[in-house]
Scaffold this active site. Sequence first.
Site, PDB file in Angstrom:
ATOM      1  N   ASP A 187       0.869  -1.184   0.000  1.00 15.15           N
ATOM      2  CA  ASP A 187       0.000   0.000   0.000  1.00 15.15           C
ATOM      3  C   ASP A 187       0.902   1.230   0.000  1.00 15.15           C
ATOM      4  O   ASP A 187       0.799   2.111   0.845  1.00 15.15           O
ATOM      5  CB  ASP A 187      -0.920  -0.008   1.217  1.00 15.15           C
ATOM      6  CG  ASP A 187      -2.029   1.033   1.117  1.00 15.15           C
ATOM      7  OD1 ASP A 187      -2.223   1.588   0.014  1.00 15.15           O
ATOM      8  OD2 ASP A 187      -2.699   1.302   2.131  1.00 15.15           O
ATOM      9  N   PHE A 188       1.805   1.258  -0.971  1.00 14.85           N
ATOM     10  CA  PHE A 188       2.885   2.224  -1.023  1.00 14.85           C
ATOM     11  C   PHE A 188       2.384   3.538  -1.612  1.00 14.85           C
ATOM     12  O   PHE A 188       2.291   3.702  -2.825  1.00 14.85           O
ATOM     13  CB  PHE A 188       4.031   1.655  -1.861  1.00 14.85           C
ATOM     14  CG  PHE A 188       5.311   2.448  -1.815  1.00 14.85           C
ATOM     15  CD1 PHE A 188       5.841   2.891  -0.606  1.00 14.85           C
ATOM     16  CD2 PHE A 188       6.005   2.729  -2.981  1.00 14.85           C
ATOM     17  CE1 PHE A 188       7.025   3.601  -0.560  1.00 14.85           C
ATOM     18  CE2 PHE A 188       7.198   3.436  -2.956  1.00 14.85           C
ATOM     19  CZ  PHE A 188       7.708   3.874  -1.750  1.00 14.85           C
TER      20      PHE A 188
END
Length: 266
Positions: A187-188
């Site tokens: 979930d960068f």
Amino acid sequence: MTKLPSPPYSRYTWTPVTIGQSGAKVFRLDDDTGRPQLYAKSASQSTQPDVAEGLAQEASRLAWLGGQGIAVAEVVELRADGDGIWLITRALPGRSAAEVWPTDRRGAIAESMADIACRLHALPTTDCPFDRRLSRIIPEAEQRAAAGLVDLEDLDDDRAGWSIEQLLRELHATKPSNEDVVVCHGDFCLPNVLVADDGTTVTGLLDVGRLGLADRYADLALMSRSLASPMNEQYDDDDVQRFFTRYGADPADERIAFYRLLDEFY
């Protein structure tokens, strides 16, 4: 419920944190007696079972990632309290990359996003116990779709109005034939990265509950989308290009569109 009932947490001042979209309730815990600042995340195990499970997954990933030398929050406690599950961590230094920054530091922040991605993706894949490759994650996405966990009101603009059936058809039609597997954050995006005041150094990664083995473009797709998002008006196309150039990746790779589509299911 907004506070843990037992000491020492009940002696802290609790402030809600609204940035982020994890689905969990998040609080900053401050104390005026010298104890370290903490953060608490909570979810209901009955009404938010997927979010509650995600907190447990995040605790194990924080422990593992910290052991690899990547700056993440130290887990103080993972505990159940009635229907709620709570993850308590120590605060990290730095400011959110999603905050408003001076213009002369924004390029450096885009490059620091690439630098931390390089560090993360260079970790030995044989040591990572968490698997988010497509053989596992596509069935999980299908299960989330069947369970009604996909928010069709929060799709990217180019998929606004799509149905679950359209999303699933496109997911299968555009699935890459191979994967360049590395250790990915999962979930960068800008709100999940803390940066030092000079903008050049990442001081910590947040919300690592989706960390695991995956194609490197799973991270590159989400960070480049975050940098280009209208919600982050401070960054522009030059910063997106700077991110890809610093990392050494192709901004036109077809996997970018696929992994942004896959993210719609979470």
